[in-house]
Write a protein that holds these residues in place. Structure first.
Motif, PDB file in Angstrom:
ATOM      1  N   MET A   1       0.849  -1.198   0.000  1.00 29.16           N
ATOM      2  CA  MET A   1       0.000   0.000   0.000  1.00 29.16           C
ATOM      3  C   MET A   1       0.880   1.241   0.000  1.00 29.16           C
ATOM      4  O   MET A   1       1.845   1.313   0.740  1.00 29.16           O
ATOM      5  CB  MET A   1      -0.900  -0.032   1.258  1.00 29.16           C
ATOM      6  N   LEU A  15      -8.395   2.088   9.173  1.00 26.89           N
ATOM      7  CA  LEU A  15      -8.897   1.173   8.149  1.00 26.89           C
ATOM      8  C   LEU A  15      -9.355  -0.135   8.785  1.00 26.89           C
ATOM      9  O   LEU A  15     -10.382  -0.706   8.405  1.00 26.89           O
ATOM     10  CB  LEU A  15      -7.810   0.910   7.103  1.00 26.89           C
ATOM     11  N   ALA A  16      -8.571  -0.629   9.751  1.00 27.90           N
ATOM     12  CA  ALA A  16      -8.984  -1.855  10.438  1.00 27.90           C
ATOM     13  C   ALA A  16     -10.283  -1.628  11.199  1.00 27.90           C
ATOM     14  O   ALA A  16     -11.192  -2.474  11.174  1.00 27.90           O
ATOM     15  CB  ALA A  16      -7.874  -2.311  11.398  1.00 27.90           C
ATOM     16  N   GLU A  44      -8.104  -3.423  -2.213  1.00 27.02           N
ATOM     17  CA  GLU A  44      -7.214  -4.098  -1.263  1.00 27.02           C
ATOM     18  C   GLU A  44      -7.913  -4.302   0.078  1.00 27.02           C
ATOM     19  O   GLU A  44      -7.848  -5.369   0.690  1.00 27.02           O
ATOM     20  CB  GLU A  44      -5.931  -3.273  -1.084  1.00 27.02           C
ATOM     21  N   ALA A  47     -10.300  -7.019  -0.090  1.00 23.91           N
ATOM     22  CA  ALA A  47      -9.617  -8.302  -0.001  1.00 23.91           C
ATOM     23  C   ALA A  47      -9.324  -8.657   1.462  1.00 23.91           C
ATOM     24  O   ALA A  47      -9.397  -9.826   1.853  1.00 23.91           O
ATOM     25  CB  ALA A  47      -8.318  -8.279  -0.809  1.00 23.91           C
ATOM     26  N   HIS A  48      -9.022  -7.646   2.269  1.00 20.73           N
ATOM     27  CA  HIS A  48      -8.845  -7.888   3.706  1.00 20.73           C
ATOM     28  C   HIS A  48     -10.122  -8.453   4.303  1.00 20.73           C
ATOM     29  O   HIS A  48     -10.097  -9.366   5.132  1.00 20.73           O
ATOM     30  CB  HIS A  48      -8.489  -6.576   4.431  1.00 20.73           C
ATOM     31  N   GLU A  50     -12.408 -10.127   2.735  1.00 24.28           N
ATOM     32  CA  GLU A  50     -12.580 -11.500   2.265  1.00 24.28           C
ATOM     33  C   GLU A  50     -11.740 -12.472   3.093  1.00 24.28           C
ATOM     34  O   GLU A  50     -12.164 -13.593   3.377  1.00 24.28           O
ATOM     35  CB  GLU A  50     -12.178 -11.603   0.791  1.00 24.28           C
ATOM     36  N   VAL A  51     -10.538 -12.043   3.444  1.00 24.87           N
ATOM     37  CA  VAL A  51      -9.686 -12.892   4.278  1.00 24.87           C
ATOM     38  C   VAL A  51     -10.370 -13.167   5.611  1.00 24.87           C
ATOM     39  O   VAL A  51     -10.402 -14.303   6.098  1.00 24.87           O
ATOM     40  CB  VAL A  51      -8.304 -12.231   4.502  1.00 24.87           C
ATOM     41  N   SER A  52     -10.947 -12.121   6.190  1.00 27.73           N
ATOM     42  CA  SER A  52     -11.632 -12.301   7.472  1.00 27.73           C
ATOM     43  C   SER A  52     -12.816 -13.240   7.327  1.00 27.73           C
ATOM     44  O   SER A  52     -13.057 -14.098   8.181  1.00 27.73           O
ATOM     45  CB  SER A  52     -12.106 -10.936   8.004  1.00 27.73           C
ATOM     46  N   LEU A  54     -13.185 -15.582   5.059  1.00 26.94           N
ATOM     47  CA  LEU A  54     -12.667 -16.937   4.845  1.00 26.94           C
ATOM     48  C   LEU A  54     -12.228 -17.548   6.176  1.00 26.94           C
ATOM     49  O   LEU A  54     -12.473 -18.718   6.456  1.00 26.94           O
ATOM     50  CB  LEU A  54     -11.485 -16.879   3.869  1.00 26.94           C
ATOM     51  N   TYR A  55     -11.608 -16.728   6.986  1.00 26.69           N
ATOM     52  CA  TYR A  55     -11.132 -17.188   8.286  1.00 26.69           C
ATOM     53  C   TYR A  55     -12.300 -17.630   9.154  1.00 26.69           C
ATOM     54  O   TYR A  55     -12.262 -18.673   9.810  1.00 26.69           O
ATOM     55  CB  TYR A  55     -10.352 -16.063   8.961  1.00 26.69           C
TER      56      TYR A  55
ATOM     57  N   LEU B 136      -5.162 -21.332   5.791  1.00 21.03           N
ATOM     58  CA  LEU B 136      -5.151 -20.270   6.788  1.00 21.03           C
ATOM     59  C   LEU B 136      -4.165 -20.581   7.902  1.00 21.03           C
ATOM     60  O   LEU B 136      -3.499 -19.673   8.418  1.00 21.03           O
ATOM     61  CB  LEU B 136      -6.557 -20.075   7.362  1.00 21.03           C
ATOM     62  N   TYR B 161     -12.072  -4.846  20.402  1.00 21.15           N
ATOM     63  CA  TYR B 161     -10.752  -4.222  20.456  1.00 21.15           C
ATOM     64  C   TYR B 161     -10.309  -4.002  21.905  1.00 21.15           C
ATOM     65  O   TYR B 161      -9.158  -4.273  22.271  1.00 21.15           O
ATOM     66  CB  TYR B 161     -10.774  -2.866  19.740  1.00 21.15           C
ATOM     67  N   ARG B 183      -3.973  -8.824   8.491  1.00 17.64           N
ATOM     68  CA  ARG B 183      -4.827  -9.123   7.323  1.00 17.64           C
ATOM     69  C   ARG B 183      -4.066  -8.880   6.031  1.00 17.64           C
ATOM     70  O   ARG B 183      -4.190  -9.630   5.063  1.00 17.64           O
ATOM     71  CB  ARG B 183      -6.079  -8.238   7.348  1.00 17.64           C
TER      72      ARG B 183
END
Lengths: 217, 196
Positions: A1, A15-16, A44, A47-48, A50-52, A54-55, B136, B161, B183
């Motif tokens: 980034m 962003l998080a 991007e 995509a973060h 999507e990762v979450s 998927l997890y 993963l 958080y 991430r």
């Protein structure tokens, strides 16, 4: 980034928080406006997300019922033999409230033995805080550390990079200083003041590396 | 004829269960165990990578948490307290037993099926759950321990958080930035596997 220097650029933290819905309305609106202007970075961030997802969709496999039962039994056994309510009192209160036969002598013997061992370990080993005068052990150099973020209150305390000062720093020379009065410090130590007038450029006040070289007993 | 069943009694609070446990009631221990065993196991499993070690860490965590209740100051929830103890127990176990997960992952990689980018559009397409989990786990193992723990506490244990910050003894800002970079790294690892 890419790293943007514009004042409206959201930080990684923002962003998080935006992804997790932890921003307030104003912060979310600002992030959304910025993402609208930076579509490649918006992709991007997606995509973060999507990762979450998927997890979350692939949690670890759960143990069998037998494994759970065995685990609980081991926990109970360990708690019974330790100094816990289940162990010290020597019995547990069953559903019918009838106490089981007492095994308190075993529990008390174990507790006393454990206490003796702990006392011996305490006497034999210095307290973790008695570190005065001990050599420090370097565990990492600045090359080994990757600083991800620093809390605002900690910024002033953080030294980044190699130590720039390799020798004591002369803060003032005899030429710069007029000594009017000298008092001992809180430890009763009198500071050594250089008064060699033959060398007016010699350092008089020096900041040693690592703080005071003389520590209170 | 309608069959009426008595409504289930409301679940007792953690404080009430702890009071009963302190009084010596084994049933309170069982209820606490039932309530948090899955979350504790997920946390430990993500840190250790295999069931046996994770169960040992959960055992250590529960025993330590319940034998050191005097250290639980009620400033956070019992769940947060327990997960802090469990995650520390898992990290200790991991250090003692070495990086066993690396050996497991090396073996897993040999037989791993290619991962396709279409999974990003729909996680349920193409990739079976076991492959997702394997991928993963591999990706998680590449994260620095602090990032991995932060990410896993938020995603597996579903801690807020603030709760993650409490468990790890860090600021909320640090939690947020670690999550972002975790991430990012996971995404990069998965995308890289797709290109191979």
């Amino acid at each position: 980034m890419k790293r943007h220097r514009a004042c409206n650029t959201p930080t990684p933290s923002e962003l998080a928080a935006y992804l997790d819905g932890e921003n307030n309305g104003e912060e979310s609106a600002r992030v959304e406006e910025w993402l609208a202007q930076n579509p490649e970075l918006a992709a991007e961030l997606e995509a973060h997300e999507e990762v979450s997802r998927l997890y979350q969709s692939a949690p670890p496999p759960e143990p069998s019922a037998e494994a759970w039962d065995g685990l609980l039994a081991r926990i109970e056994t360990e708690l019974t033999t330790r100094s816990t309510p289940l162990g010290v009192f020597g019995h547990a209160v069953d559903r019918d409230d009838s106490p089981r036969p007492r095994r308190s002598w075993l529990a008390w013997t174990a507790a006393v033995a454990a206490g003796i061992l702990i006392a011996l370990a305490y006497v034999g080993n210095p307290r973790p805080r008695d570190l005065a005068g001990r050599d420090s052990l370097p565990v990492a150099s600045d090359d080994d550390v990757n600083i991800l973020s620093v809390h605002g209150q900690d910024i002033a305390m953080l030294v980044v990079g190699a130590v720039p000062l390799q020798e004591p720093l002369a803060l003032a020379t005899a030429h710069d200083v007029t000594v009017e009065n000298v008092q001992p410090d809180s430890d009763g130590m009198m500071p050594q003041i250089g008064t060699n007038s033959a060398d007016a450029s010699s350092p008089m006040i020096v900041a040693p590396i690592g703080g005071n070289s003389e520590k209170a007993p | 004829m309608a069959v009426l069943t008595a409504p289930a009694p409301p679940a007792q609070s953690d404080e009430h269960l702890l009071a009963r446990f302190t009084a010596g009631e084994r049933e309170a221990l069982e209820e606490l165990f039932q309530r948090y065993r899955v979350t504790a196991f997920r946390v430990a499993f993500r840190l250790l990578g295999q069931e046996a070690d994770a169960l040992d860490a959960v055992q250590d965590g529960f025993v330590k948490a319940l034998t050191h209740l005097q250290g639980f100051r009620r400033q956070s929830s019992f769940k947060t307290w327990l997960l802090r103890v469990v995650s520390n127990a898992a990290l200790d176990l991991g250090r003692k037993r070495g990086r066993r997960e690396l050996l497991r992952l090396q073996g897993a990689s040999a037989g791993f099926r290619p991962f396709h980018a279409s999974t990003f559009q729909d996680p349920t397409l193409g990739l079976e759950r076991e492959d997702s989990r394997q991928l993963l786990d591999e990706a998680l193992a590449t994260l620095p321990p602090a990032q991995r723990q932060t990410f896993m506490l938020h995603s597996d244990a579903e801690l807020s958080y603030r709760e993650v910050a409490s468990v790890m003894g860090i600021s909320i800002g640090t939690v947020m930035s670690r999550l972002f970079y975790a991430r990012q790294k996971l995404r990069a690892y998965i995308a890289n596997r797709d290109r191979q």
